[in-house]
Design an enzyme around this catalytic site. Sequence first.
Site, PDB file in Angstrom:
ATOM      1  N   GLU A   1      47.986 -61.054  12.605  1.00 54.52           N
ATOM      2  CA  GLU A   1      47.869 -61.706  13.911  1.00 54.52           C
ATOM      3  C   GLU A   1      48.496 -63.097  13.944  1.00 54.52           C
ATOM      4  OE1 GLU A   1      44.158 -63.569  16.543  1.00 54.52           O
ATOM      5  OE2 GLU A   1      43.832 -62.666  14.568  1.00 54.52           O
TER       6      GLU A   1
ATOM      7  N   ASP B   1      42.715 -55.606   7.710  1.00 49.99           N
ATOM      8  CA  ASP B   1      41.691 -55.535   8.756  1.00 49.99           C
ATOM      9  C   ASP B   1      41.980 -54.469   9.806  1.00 49.99           C
ATOM     10  OD1 ASP B   1      40.614 -57.727   7.433  1.00 49.99           O
ATOM     11  OD2 ASP B   1      41.550 -59.166   8.795  1.00 49.99           O
TER      12      ASP B   1
END
Length: 342
Positions: free
Chosen positions: A103, A128
Amino acid sequence: MRVGVLTGGGDCPGLNAVIRALVRKGVQEYGYDFIGFRDGWRGAVQGSTVPLSVPAVRGILPRGGTIIGSSRTNPLAVDGGVRRIRENLAAYEVDALVTIGGEDTLGVAATLSDEHGIRCVGVPKTIDNDLSATDYTFGFDTAVGIATEAIDRLHTTAESHMRVLVVEVMGRHAGWIALHSGLAGGANVILIPEQRFDIDQVCAWVASRFRASYAPIVVVAEGAVPAHGAMVLKDGTHDSFGHVRLSGVGEWLARQIESRTGHEARTTVLGHVQRGGTPSAFDRWLATRFGLHAIDAVRDGDFGKMVALRGTDIVRVPIAEATARLKTVDPALYAEAGVFFG
């Protein structure tokens, strides 16, 4: 053409497979030259590089980590960071930049591409599995496998001592690792960030397990939050992207269970074990395909895009779209796991 490559954020299994695929196809089919920026965006800001050639990437497919290093450096928070990246790209005659990360790393790439005209192609990486626009990120499958094996091993010691074992796994604000490994490992309670948990209900599930003469395994994601209270943290430190350091909920949960139920409870925090070591076959396959398609995007001049997995196809999506929101666990998926609680 000279292509720059960097790996940012936390390391994870499969990074080297992407680098290998980029270089092999880029050199052999397109005649490109490659240079790696050391330690993610830090290397791009400081001008720290390493040459990448076909001989340099031989034998790295099964290796964990990244041969060019990584860091949680945010160049947008560095004084003159964007200017220095521009200058270093020009100094090393880099025509395009392949950014491999999650991200934060890809968020920087989106800003550089959309607002500063730097030609970036993104590759999604994170254990994740929380990047939207892609079904899976590489690194996730390996992390789930490691967590599942740990849970399998903990079952036997839990039964031997008839104690509660709490397993804390990574995932930040998404419960994918906890859900997948918890289901695969036969956990009796799974707690994820997407659903606040009731400590009384957790203790009731634990007690139910003991009444059946079995010792319970509780899997908790590091970002899970109790229904009545705040997120449990070891400390309040933040990284350069403003993220607080997670971990601590497992120890807190074990203390609560022991004091409320009277049964001994211990915690195992898997931590960085989930990020290390050799990648699984799936992650090698996925990372390799991402690398092959990323260099095709460079060849096509399709910048500002990230390669993504949709079903079994590799597609291209805007980097900004992929980083606009986190991909979190659907409540319906979590409800499926509830059959096995208690």
